[in-house]
Design a protein around this motif. Structure first.
Motif, PDB file in Angstrom:
ATOM      1  N   ILE A 157      -0.664  12.550  16.724  1.00 48.81           N
ATOM      2  CA  ILE A 157      -1.235  11.525  15.846  1.00 48.81           C
ATOM      3  C   ILE A 157      -1.862  12.218  14.646  1.00 48.81           C
ATOM      4  CG2 ILE A 157      -2.888   9.616  15.620  1.00 48.81           C
ATOM      5  CD1 ILE A 157      -2.812   9.381  18.700  1.00 48.81           C
ATOM      6  N   ILE A 158      -1.661  11.624  13.476  1.00 49.22           N
ATOM      7  CA  ILE A 158      -2.348  12.061  12.257  1.00 49.22           C
ATOM      8  C   ILE A 158      -3.045  10.850  11.651  1.00 49.22           C
ATOM      9  CG2 ILE A 158      -2.055  12.961   9.915  1.00 49.22           C
ATOM     10  CD1 ILE A 158       0.353  14.524  10.950  1.00 49.22           C
ATOM     11  N   ASN A 159      -4.298  11.027  11.299  1.00 47.91           N
ATOM     12  CA  ASN A 159      -4.984  10.038  10.482  1.00 47.91           C
ATOM     13  C   ASN A 159      -4.893  10.545   9.047  1.00 47.91           C
ATOM     14  OD1 ASN A 159      -6.649   8.196   9.227  1.00 47.91           O
ATOM     15  ND2 ASN A 159      -8.431   8.570  10.534  1.00 47.91           N
ATOM     16  N   ASP A 160      -3.984   9.938   8.274  1.00 44.44           N
ATOM     17  CA  ASP A 160      -3.753  10.375   6.895  1.00 44.44           C
ATOM     18  C   ASP A 160      -4.850   9.795   6.009  1.00 44.44           C
ATOM     19  OD1 ASP A 160      -2.729  11.253   4.490  1.00 44.44           O
ATOM     20  OD2 ASP A 160      -1.174   9.707   4.386  1.00 44.44           O
ATOM     21  N   VAL A 161      -6.053  10.363   6.143  1.00 45.87           N
ATOM     22  CA  VAL A 161      -7.196   9.897   5.359  1.00 45.87           C
ATOM     23  C   VAL A 161      -6.892  10.130   3.876  1.00 45.87           C
ATOM     24  CG1 VAL A 161      -9.678  10.122   5.011  1.00 45.87           C
ATOM     25  CG2 VAL A 161      -8.704  10.487   7.297  1.00 45.87           C
ATOM     26  N   ASP A 180     -10.666  18.481   2.258  1.00 43.50           N
ATOM     27  CA  ASP A 180     -10.910  19.068   3.571  1.00 43.50           C
ATOM     28  C   ASP A 180     -11.275  17.962   4.573  1.00 43.50           C
ATOM     29  OD1 ASP A 180     -10.487  21.535   2.441  1.00 43.50           O
ATOM     30  OD2 ASP A 180     -12.597  22.138   2.432  1.00 43.50           O
ATOM     31  N   THR A 181     -10.744  18.068   5.761  1.00 43.90           N
ATOM     32  CA  THR A 181     -10.941  17.150   6.907  1.00 43.90           C
ATOM     33  C   THR A 181     -10.152  15.853   6.785  1.00 43.90           C
ATOM     34  OG1 THR A 181     -12.921  15.879   6.178  1.00 43.90           O
ATOM     35  CG2 THR A 181     -13.309  18.052   7.192  1.00 43.90           C
ATOM     36  N   PHE A 182      -9.277  15.722   5.790  1.00 42.72           N
ATOM     37  CA  PHE A 182      -8.552  14.465   5.591  1.00 42.72           C
ATOM     38  C   PHE A 182      -7.249  14.374   6.385  1.00 42.72           C
ATOM     39  CE2 PHE A 182     -10.114  12.012   1.607  1.00 42.72           C
ATOM     40  CZ  PHE A 182     -11.420  12.091   2.048  1.00 42.72           C
ATOM     41  N   ALA A 183      -7.066  15.270   7.371  1.00 44.25           N
ATOM     42  CA  ALA A 183      -5.911  15.145   8.265  1.00 44.25           C
ATOM     43  C   ALA A 183      -6.325  15.416   9.714  1.00 44.25           C
ATOM     44  CB  ALA A 183      -4.781  16.084   7.858  1.00 44.25           C
ATOM     45  N   PRO A 184      -7.185  14.560  10.285  1.00 44.69           N
ATOM     46  CA  PRO A 184      -7.426  14.681  11.729  1.00 44.69           C
ATOM     47  C   PRO A 184      -6.092  14.640  12.472  1.00 44.69           C
ATOM     48  CG  PRO A 184      -8.961  13.125  10.737  1.00 44.69           C
ATOM     49  CD  PRO A 184      -7.942  13.440   9.688  1.00 44.69           C
ATOM     50  N   MET A 185      -5.955  15.490  13.498  1.00 46.22           N
ATOM     51  CA  MET A 185      -4.686  15.610  14.213  1.00 46.22           C
ATOM     52  C   MET A 185      -4.949  15.790  15.708  1.00 46.22           C
ATOM     53  SD  MET A 185      -1.744  18.577  13.874  1.00 46.22           S
ATOM     54  CE  MET A 185      -1.579  18.402  12.092  1.00 46.22           C
ATOM     55  N   GLY A 186      -4.155  15.119  16.538  1.00 47.16           N
ATOM     56  CA  GLY A 186      -4.275  15.255  17.987  1.00 47.16           C
ATOM     57  C   GLY A 186      -4.234  13.885  18.649  1.00 47.16           C
ATOM     58  N   PRO A 187      -4.784  13.697  19.828  1.00 44.23           N
ATOM     59  CA  PRO A 187      -5.432  14.733  20.650  1.00 44.23           C
ATOM     60  C   PRO A 187      -4.453  15.552  21.478  1.00 44.23           C
ATOM     61  CG  PRO A 187      -5.592  12.619  21.748  1.00 44.23           C
ATOM     62  CD  PRO A 187      -4.918  12.354  20.428  1.00 44.23           C
ATOM     63  N   THR A 188      -3.173  15.077  21.588  1.00 46.22           N
ATOM     64  CA  THR A 188      -2.185  15.779  22.383  1.00 46.22           C
ATOM     65  C   THR A 188      -0.920  15.981  21.562  1.00 46.22           C
ATOM     66  OG1 THR A 188      -1.106  13.821  23.328  1.00 46.22           O
ATOM     67  CG2 THR A 188      -3.094  14.629  24.455  1.00 46.22           C
ATOM     68  N   LEU A 189      -0.034  16.820  22.084  1.00 46.97           N
ATOM     69  CA  LEU A 189       1.298  17.009  21.526  1.00 46.97           C
ATOM     70  C   LEU A 189       2.273  16.629  22.634  1.00 46.97           C
ATOM     71  CD1 LEU A 189       3.107  18.104  19.181  1.00 46.97           C
ATOM     72  CD2 LEU A 189       3.042  20.311  20.359  1.00 46.97           C
TER      73      LEU A 189
END
Length: 283
Positions: A157-161, A180-189
């Motif tokens: 999952i990506i939150n494309d902030v 910076d921090t504008f692409a939270p990614m996870g929680p799993t692959l």
């Protein structure tokens, strides 16, 4: 199979998550896997057997912090207007080919870590976008749509902030997408044939309220289309990430506009992958 990168305060490690337990892959004689391993069905079969027999060290997820599956992507390639409802809410025609743009690799941040609002007292409008992320596991160039899936390690999952003010004033996306921090990614692959990236539910909640809800069967260009199309223009390498677009309901197109403020919490959820949670803070 759900792979996770995690830390207990020491070096990052890979594991396989089943419910609230992580099975540590650092136990393996060959050491930690790379993305090519994760995308390999024989490797996953071997790991599945070890997990089933309880051979690997088991770690409680509550005792560790989950990390972005790809902390330093070689490149992040995003696709705009890839859900029909998102194109419609902007009164845009359905595109004939993918609309691509980039996002800086330094924008990646971990599950649970803050999204830093770059200008909470000024004019920057910070928006959310839940997106399915495709992680490349094997080099590919000029691949067909059917061949594309053989080069994928897994999905996250990506939150494309997005900084909408910068995006609109610049007349292009890169700066507004790359704070910076504008692409939270996870929680799993998630890897393996049990996950269909072109038919999973996606949802974004802000402070518990649903803002976006759709299914990737609404893609204009599915995962195979995107990987193939991109590979005609550039070589994709292990660790490159493709962000596949967002459905309708983003804040900037709501009436009235609803943008993120410090103190608010985003929850990006994709069926089969999990929920990516991040809270907005002031710079």
């Amino acid at each position: 199979m759900r792979f996770v990168r995690y830390t207990d305060g020491s070096s990052p490690s890979w594991g396989v998550q089943k419910e609230s337990t992580i099975h540590a892959l650092s136990d393996l004689p060959q050491g930690e896997p790379d993305l090519g391993d994760i995308g390999n069905s024989s490797y996953r079969s071997e790991i599945a057997t070890l997990v089933e027999h309880g051979t690997l060290t088991q770690v409680d997820t509550a005792a560790v912090s989950l990390l972005a599956p790809v902390p330093q992507p070689g490149k992040i390639i995003c696709c705009g207007l890839n859900y029909r409802d998102h194109a419609e809410e902007q009164d845009e025609e359905i595109p004939e080919r993918p609309m691509l743009f980039g996002k800086a690799a330094t924008s990646v941040t971990n599950p649970g870590d803050p999204i830093v609002h770059p200008d909470p007292d000024g004019e920057e409008q910070v928006d959310y976008e839940v997106e399915l992320g495709v992680v490349v596991g094997e080099r590919c160039k000029d691949v067909s749509e059917s061949e594309a899936y053989d080069h994928i390690a897994g999905y996250t999952i990506i939150n494309d902030v997005s900084g909408r003010t910068a995006q609109q004033s610049d007349g292009q996306f890169f700066r507004g997408k790359s704070y910076d921090t504008f692409a939270p990614m996870g929680p799993t692959l998630v890897a393996g044939d049990g996950f269909d990236p072109n038919n999973v539910d996606v949802e974004m909640r802000v402070d518990g309220e649903v803002k976006q809800a759709s299914n990737t069967d609404q893609f204009i260009f599915d995962v195979g289309d995107l990987v193939s199309y991109i590979s005609q223009a550039m070589t994709l390498r292990p660790g490159d990430v493709i962000s596949t677009g967002t459905p309708g309901g983003v804040g900037i197109f709501r009436d009235p506009v609803e943008v993120l403020e410090p103190g608010q919490t985003t929850e990006a959820e994709i069926e089969g992958i999990g929920t990516l949670t991040n809270t907005v803070v002031s710079k």
